[in-house]
Design a protein around this motif. Sequence first.
Motif, PDB file in Angstrom:
ATOM      1  N   SER A 101       0.881  -1.167   0.000  1.00 39.95           N
ATOM      2  CA  SER A 101       0.000   0.000   0.000  1.00 39.95           C
ATOM      3  C   SER A 101       0.914   1.212   0.000  1.00 39.95           C
ATOM      4  N   ALA A 102       0.387   2.384  -0.338  1.00 40.67           N
ATOM      5  CA  ALA A 102       1.248   3.562  -0.391  1.00 40.67           C
ATOM      6  C   ALA A 102       0.435   4.833  -0.236  1.00 40.67           C
ATOM      7  N   MET A 103       1.114   5.867   0.230  1.00 39.99           N
ATOM      8  CA  MET A 103       0.525   7.186   0.424  1.00 39.99           C
ATOM      9  C   MET A 103       0.561   7.964  -0.889  1.00 39.99           C
ATOM     10  N   VAL A 104      -0.516   8.657  -1.180  1.00 38.55           N
ATOM     11  CA  VAL A 104      -0.575   9.481  -2.385  1.00 38.55           C
ATOM     12  C   VAL A 104       0.363  10.672  -2.230  1.00 38.55           C
ATOM     13  N   ARG A 105       1.158  10.895  -3.248  1.00 41.66           N
ATOM     14  CA  ARG A 105       2.056  12.045  -3.289  1.00 41.66           C
ATOM     15  C   ARG A 105       1.807  12.832  -4.565  1.00 41.66           C
ATOM     16  N   ASP A 106       2.023  14.139  -4.497  1.00 47.21           N
ATOM     17  CA  ASP A 106       1.997  14.901  -5.734  1.00 47.21           C
ATOM     18  C   ASP A 106       3.393  14.829  -6.353  1.00 47.21           C
ATOM     19  N   PRO A 107       3.555  15.237  -7.601  1.00 49.15           N
ATOM     20  CA  PRO A 107       4.859  15.085  -8.252  1.00 49.15           C
ATOM     21  C   PRO A 107       6.000  15.742  -7.490  1.00 49.15           C
ATOM     22  N   GLU A 108       5.754  16.927  -6.943  1.00 49.33           N
ATOM     23  CA  GLU A 108       6.823  17.649  -6.254  1.00 49.33           C
ATOM     24  C   GLU A 108       7.267  16.910  -4.995  1.00 49.33           C
ATOM     25  N   GLU A 109       6.310  16.334  -4.272  1.00 52.32           N
ATOM     26  CA  GLU A 109       6.665  15.608  -3.054  1.00 52.32           C
ATOM     27  C   GLU A 109       7.487  14.363  -3.380  1.00 52.32           C
ATOM     28  N   TRP A 110       7.073  13.626  -4.406  1.00 50.81           N
ATOM     29  CA  TRP A 110       7.847  12.442  -4.784  1.00 50.81           C
ATOM     30  C   TRP A 110       9.249  12.827  -5.242  1.00 50.81           C
ATOM     31  N   ASP A 111       9.337  13.841  -6.090  1.00 49.92           N
ATOM     32  CA  ASP A 111      10.634  14.217  -6.649  1.00 49.92           C
ATOM     33  C   ASP A 111      11.601  14.684  -5.563  1.00 49.92           C
ATOM     34  N   ALA A 112      11.067  15.250  -4.468  1.00 54.19           N
ATOM     35  CA  ALA A 112      11.918  15.749  -3.384  1.00 54.19           C
ATOM     36  C   ALA A 112      12.223  14.691  -2.332  1.00 54.19           C
ATOM     37  N   SER A 113      11.544  13.551  -2.383  1.00 55.84           N
ATOM     38  CA  SER A 113      11.738  12.508  -1.374  1.00 55.84           C
ATOM     39  C   SER A 113      13.058  11.780  -1.603  1.00 55.84           C
ATOM     40  N   PRO A 114      13.623  11.165  -0.556  1.00 56.18           N
ATOM     41  CA  PRO A 114      14.875  10.414  -0.748  1.00 56.18           C
ATOM     42  C   PRO A 114      14.765   9.357  -1.840  1.00 56.18           C
ATOM     43  N   MET A 115      13.654   8.599  -1.851  1.00 58.86           N
ATOM     44  CA  MET A 115      13.498   7.565  -2.866  1.00 58.86           C
ATOM     45  C   MET A 115      13.317   8.184  -4.244  1.00 58.86           C
ATOM     46  N   GLY A 116      12.547   9.258  -4.314  1.00 56.08           N
ATOM     47  CA  GLY A 116      12.327   9.914  -5.593  1.00 56.08           C
ATOM     48  C   GLY A 116      13.609  10.468  -6.183  1.00 56.08           C
ATOM     49  N   ARG A 117      14.442  11.094  -5.349  1.00 50.31           N
ATOM     50  CA  ARG A 117      15.696  11.659  -5.856  1.00 50.31           C
ATOM     51  C   ARG A 117      16.614  10.563  -6.389  1.00 50.31           C
TER      52      ARG A 117
END
Length: 402
Positions: A101-117
Amino acid sequence: AVRVGTRHVEASLQSYAHVKFEDPDRAPGPRMAAAQRAAIAGFHQTGDGRWMYIHPGFAHNTESLLELFGHPSNEDESRQVVASWEAPQLEREIMRRGLCSAMVRDPEEWDASPMGRILNARPVVEIIQVGDADPRPAGAGPRPLTDYKVLDLTRVLAGPTCARTLASYGARVIRISAQDLPHVPLFVAETGLGKRSAHIDLKSDSGRSKMRELIGEADVFSQGYRTGALERQGFGVADVVREKPGIVYISINCYGHEGPWRSVPGWEQLAQTVTGMASLHGNYHNDGRPELQPAAVTDYTTGYLAAYGALAALLRQREQGGSYWVRVSLARTGVWMRGLGLREATTYRPFDDEEIRSYRAVAQTEWGAMHHLRPAVELSNTEVLWKQPPVSLGSHAPAFTG
């Protein structure tokens, strides 16, 4: 010349939905139809006002999630239970239990997250040379991959789509599963075109020995296990390359192959959820409530990208030699697709039955006549098609011929 029909491609992102069996009573059944599973699945709002996508997964995962939530019996109870959590806390707890399961993120939040980066810094398709080997001469067959052999250790959609695509270019593909692994029967049929299918128990000495024997014949080894799972069985990339120098090893997962989520299980819906796709789609179509794309866009696209990576690696191997590791993930595909932008809703034209029929072929299967989408790619000088109908898992001996 290469011809690709864009409408045909669009339909292929819903490929399983366009499968039709002439005798519905013989068609492969659904994965499961538990009312509790339906009640808990989907987007739910948490107590902090955020949204979670709850994905029950296969039956054993469903039971674990239901236990966490106190076995809600309907959607109202499910909403109340999820609303008692804050989204980050619930996501951490579900991942701690090895569930999906996962929490909804907007693009900016994902891109700034450790995993997203970490993930966004990687190519959409990674092709890494992981060993030296002599070049393999080109085959003499009539199709691009006539003389190539592929081991397909994947399930659901993305991985099986990769191997099915290689089969459409003439590769001999054998799908390897285990009798105790759950599957989605419709997906097995839809992605099984062009493949043999066998069971091997990698927990047994005899099973591991048989797998090493097949690796000795193979040109491509494609797997969709969690990071580390096959390494523990002795079939990680280093093991397989050592067994067969010159092989192309494909790894497919949800969240990428580096970073804190590299071993976290995931599905199509969760890749859309975390990368901002569901947020963008919901803002555009659904007054801010997250919404999934109306197709398995990251699953099928990741499968096609993996096949592209395999073809590129095989060409590189033929020209330069070496062993190669191809890495793709649903989330990295999602970020790439997100960057392509949204199409105006007014430009979308739904498919009607007549158009879908124009893209179909018919396979005579153990379930009767199966109408399925043909490959969307046409080559001027060679056939792109599947010459073997899909079969039930484990229908063949673990061998490329016979």
